[in-house]
Design a protein around this motif. Structure first.
Motif, PDB file in Angstrom:
ATOM      1  N   ASP A 150      29.245  65.513  88.714  1.00 42.51           N
ATOM      2  CA  ASP A 150      30.360  65.505  89.661  1.00 42.51           C
ATOM      3  C   ASP A 150      29.869  65.611  91.102  1.00 42.51           C
ATOM      4  N   ALA A 151      28.924  66.518  91.337  1.00 44.56           N
ATOM      5  CA  ALA A 151      28.443  66.755  92.699  1.00 44.56           C
ATOM      6  C   ALA A 151      27.289  65.842  93.103  1.00 44.56           C
ATOM      7  N   GLN A 152      26.602  65.249  92.112  1.00 42.87           N
ATOM      8  CA  GLN A 152      25.467  64.366  92.372  1.00 42.87           C
ATOM      9  C   GLN A 152      24.321  65.096  93.074  1.00 42.87           C
ATOM     10  N   ASP A 153      24.147  66.387  92.765  1.00 40.36           N
ATOM     11  CA  ASP A 153      23.023  67.142  93.311  1.00 40.36           C
ATOM     12  C   ASP A 153      22.087  67.531  92.174  1.00 40.36           C
ATOM     13  N   GLY A 154      20.814  67.731  92.508  1.00 42.36           N
ATOM     14  CA  GLY A 154      19.844  68.147  91.521  1.00 42.36           C
ATOM     15  C   GLY A 154      18.860  67.053  91.147  1.00 42.36           C
ATOM     16  N   GLU A 185      11.701  58.986  89.929  1.00 35.58           N
ATOM     17  CA  GLU A 185      12.517  60.162  89.684  1.00 35.58           C
ATOM     18  C   GLU A 185      12.780  60.794  91.038  1.00 35.58           C
ATOM     19  N   TYR A 186      13.835  61.606  91.139  1.00 32.27           N
ATOM     20  CA  TYR A 186      14.154  62.126  92.471  1.00 32.27           C
ATOM     21  C   TYR A 186      15.047  63.352  92.371  1.00 32.27           C
ATOM     22  N   TYR A 187      15.142  64.025  93.516  1.00 27.44           N
ATOM     23  CA  TYR A 187      15.953  65.233  93.620  1.00 27.44           C
ATOM     24  C   TYR A 187      16.917  65.063  94.787  1.00 27.44           C
ATOM     25  N   HIS A 188      18.197  65.328  94.532  1.00 26.98           N
ATOM     26  CA  HIS A 188      19.219  65.270  95.582  1.00 26.98           C
ATOM     27  C   HIS A 188      19.486  66.670  96.103  1.00 26.98           C
ATOM     28  N   TYR A 189      19.274  66.838  97.408  1.00 25.76           N
ATOM     29  CA  TYR A 189      19.492  68.139  98.029  1.00 25.76           C
ATOM     30  C   TYR A 189      20.632  68.074  99.034  1.00 25.76           C
ATOM     31  N   TYR A 190      21.615  68.931  98.826  1.00 25.14           N
ATOM     32  CA  TYR A 190      22.654  69.244  99.804  1.00 25.14           C
ATOM     33  C   TYR A 190      22.569  70.742 100.087  1.00 25.14           C
ATOM     34  N   PRO A 191      22.880  71.181 101.295  1.00 24.47           N
ATOM     35  CA  PRO A 191      22.831  72.616 101.584  1.00 24.47           C
ATOM     36  C   PRO A 191      23.693  73.450 100.632  1.00 24.47           C
ATOM     37  N   TRP A 192      24.759  72.861 100.137  1.00 21.65           N
ATOM     38  CA  TRP A 192      25.673  73.579  99.238  1.00 21.65           C
ATOM     39  C   TRP A 192      25.294  73.411  97.764  1.00 21.65           C
ATOM     40  N   GLY A 193      24.242  72.655  97.482  1.00 21.13           N
ATOM     41  CA  GLY A 193      23.905  72.335  96.099  1.00 21.13           C
ATOM     42  C   GLY A 193      22.782  73.196  95.541  1.00 21.13           C
ATOM     43  N   GLN A 194      22.393  72.885  94.325  1.00 19.56           N
ATOM     44  CA  GLN A 194      21.342  73.622  93.648  1.00 19.56           C
ATOM     45  C   GLN A 194      19.972  73.229  94.189  1.00 19.56           C
ATOM     46  N   ARG A 225      17.050  63.250  99.979  1.00 23.12           N
ATOM     47  CA  ARG A 225      16.510  62.867  98.666  1.00 23.12           C
ATOM     48  C   ARG A 225      14.992  63.004  98.701  1.00 23.12           C
ATOM     49  N   VAL A 226      14.443  63.750  97.756  1.00 24.06           N
ATOM     50  CA  VAL A 226      12.996  63.823  97.578  1.00 24.06           C
ATOM     51  C   VAL A 226      12.653  62.879  96.428  1.00 24.06           C
ATOM     52  N   LEU A 227      11.949  61.819  96.757  1.00 19.30           N
ATOM     53  CA  LEU A 227      11.649  60.755  95.796  1.00 19.30           C
ATOM     54  C   LEU A 227      10.216  60.847  95.309  1.00 19.30           C
ATOM     55  N   HIS A 228      10.049  60.708  93.992  1.00 21.04           N
ATOM     56  CA  HIS A 228       8.713  60.652  93.411  1.00 21.04           C
ATOM     57  C   HIS A 228       8.575  59.369  92.606  1.00 21.04           C
ATOM     58  N   TYR A 229       7.628  58.542  93.012  1.00 22.97           N
ATOM     59  CA  TYR A 229       7.279  57.350  92.252  1.00 22.97           C
ATOM     60  C   TYR A 229       5.991  57.674  91.499  1.00 22.97           C
ATOM     61  N   PRO A 230       6.067  57.856  90.178  1.00 24.18           N
ATOM     62  CA  PRO A 230       4.885  58.317  89.443  1.00 24.18           C
ATOM     63  C   PRO A 230       3.813  57.239  89.341  1.00 24.18           C
ATOM     64  N   PRO A 231       2.593  57.632  88.997  1.00 21.19           N
ATOM     65  CA  PRO A 231       1.544  56.639  88.773  1.00 21.19           C
ATOM     66  C   PRO A 231       1.978  55.635  87.705  1.00 21.19           C
ATOM     67  N   MET A 232       1.509  54.415  87.840  1.00 22.76           N
ATOM     68  CA  MET A 232       1.840  53.375  86.877  1.00 22.76           C
ATOM     69  C   MET A 232       1.057  53.611  85.583  1.00 22.76           C
ATOM     70  N   SER A 270       8.457  60.258  98.949  1.00 26.37           N
ATOM     71  CA  SER A 270       9.111  59.980 100.226  1.00 26.37           C
ATOM     72  C   SER A 270      10.336  60.862 100.376  1.00 26.37           C
ATOM     73  N   LEU A 271      10.864  60.913 101.601  1.00 24.21           N
ATOM     74  CA  LEU A 271      11.838  61.940 101.961  1.00 24.21           C
ATOM     75  C   LEU A 271      12.959  61.364 102.827  1.00 24.21           C
ATOM     76  N   PRO A 272      13.773  60.446 102.306  1.00 24.44           N
ATOM     77  CA  PRO A 272      14.852  59.909 103.129  1.00 24.44           C
ATOM     78  C   PRO A 272      16.015  60.885 103.294  1.00 24.44           C
ATOM     79  N   LEU A 273      16.535  60.959 104.512  1.00 21.30           N
ATOM     80  CA  LEU A 273      17.785  61.685 104.770  1.00 21.30           C
ATOM     81  C   LEU A 273      18.849  60.639 105.064  1.00 21.30           C
ATOM     82  N   PHE A 274      19.830  60.550 104.180  1.00 20.78           N
ATOM     83  CA  PHE A 274      20.906  59.582 104.308  1.00 20.78           C
ATOM     84  C   PHE A 274      22.046  60.221 105.102  1.00 20.78           C
ATOM     85  N   ILE A 275      22.273  59.715 106.308  1.00 20.87           N
ATOM     86  CA  ILE A 275      23.244  60.315 107.213  1.00 20.87           C
ATOM     87  C   ILE A 275      24.636  59.775 106.899  1.00 20.87           C
TER      88      ILE A 275
END
Length: 284
Positions: free
Chosen positions: A68-72, A92-101, A157-164, A251-256
């Motif tokens: 529902d929140a799309q965080d984590g 794989e990636y992690y979604h961070y919001y100040p109000w999220g986990q 978003r903290v993005l991890h592209y693993p080794p191939m 990588s570390l994109p911040l989507f405004i």
């Protein structure tokens, strides 16, 4: 008449003509690259190091995303499939919001970066508005920096592209060609190359990946608000070749994002546009 940009050049944030040069690059390519900007590179490096450790462990599964929140944490098996693609991205990636986990030992550092970069985004939006032609600026229902004031929707978003591993689905790449949903995206240069932007001639251009560069691109919402004057340009992350295939990329994109009630156009509010695009991505 302006000549088309054939490759992306970094603009010195400290130079006298930085704002105009930066906005011109956004206009021509949808992307701008800044050097000598105020964001701390040591802070970015620390986040990269700490989150590579996080992705390499099992704790990440304790923070599985909230639908529902799309965080984590989003594991590779639930990663996005780009609009128009039939193959899931290799990431794989992690979604961070100040109000999220968020893991407690990583939250303070991530929040500090979020706050600093979000504040900096207001400067960039002011630059964009300053060099928007008057007839285009009339489309903005409120000043661009004001659109994000009080918004809690901007996503780090903290993005991890693993080794191939060699067993990837044929034709799948780290991030298939796509456009971002939001107003602008702010992205420190990754620890590894691979980001490309599609030029007006259909050719793919490498985005400068020198550590210390800051990469900014236009998203769909600003394209919508500007009536297409600022293009939400297609970009992708290609797979590494040779010896680099066994290296992780982070990588570390911040989507405004604007406040949900912000009116972008006669067709869309920020909320309606976001929901439409998330459904297209298959994440809701």
């Amino acid at each position: 008449m302006d000549l088309p940009v054939t490759r992306l050049e970094a603009v010195d944030f400290q130079s006298d003509g930085a704002a105009e040069q930066f906005v011109q690059s956004l206009r021509e390519t949808g992307f701008g690259v800044l050097k000598n900007h105020p964001l701390s590179q040591s802070a970015v490096q620390s986040i990269y190091d700490n989150w590579l450790n996080f992705f390499g462990g099992d704790q990440k599964h304790q923070f599985a995303f909230n639908a529902d929140a799309q965080d984590g944490f989003f594991a590779a098996k639930v990663a996005e499939t780009a609009k128009g693609s039939d193959k899931r991205d290799i990431k794989e990636y992690y979604h961070y919001y100040p109000w999220g986990q968020c893991p407690s030992h990583l939250k303070a550092e991530l929040q500090a970066y979020y706050d600093t970069t979000l504040a900096f985004s207001a400067t960039l939006l002011e630059w964009i508005e300053r060099y928007t032609p008057a007839e285009v600026a009339k489309r903005y229902r409120e000043p661009l920096p004001k659109m994000i004031s009080g918004s809690d929707q901007s996503l780090l978003r903290v993005l991890h592209y693993p080794p191939m591993q060699g067993d990837e689905e044929p034709g799948a790449i780290r991030a298939a060609a796509h456009e971002d949903i939001n107003l602008i995206t702010i992205l420190p240069a990754s620890n590894e190359p691979g980001l490309q932007v599609k030029g007006k001639d259909g050719q793919w251009l490498d985005v400068p990946c020198d550590f210390g560069n800051l990469i900014i691109n236009i998203g769909d919402m600003l394209q919508e608000a500007s009536g297409g004057y600022f293009p939400s340009t297609t970009h992708r992350v290609i797979n590494p070749e040779g010896m680099d295939h066994n290296r992780s990329r982070v990588s570390l994109p911040l989507f405004i994002h604007p406040r949900p009630e912000v009116v972008l156009s006669e067709r869309h509010s920020a909320h309606s546009y976001l929901m439409e695009r998330l459904r297209e991505l298959g994440v809701i």
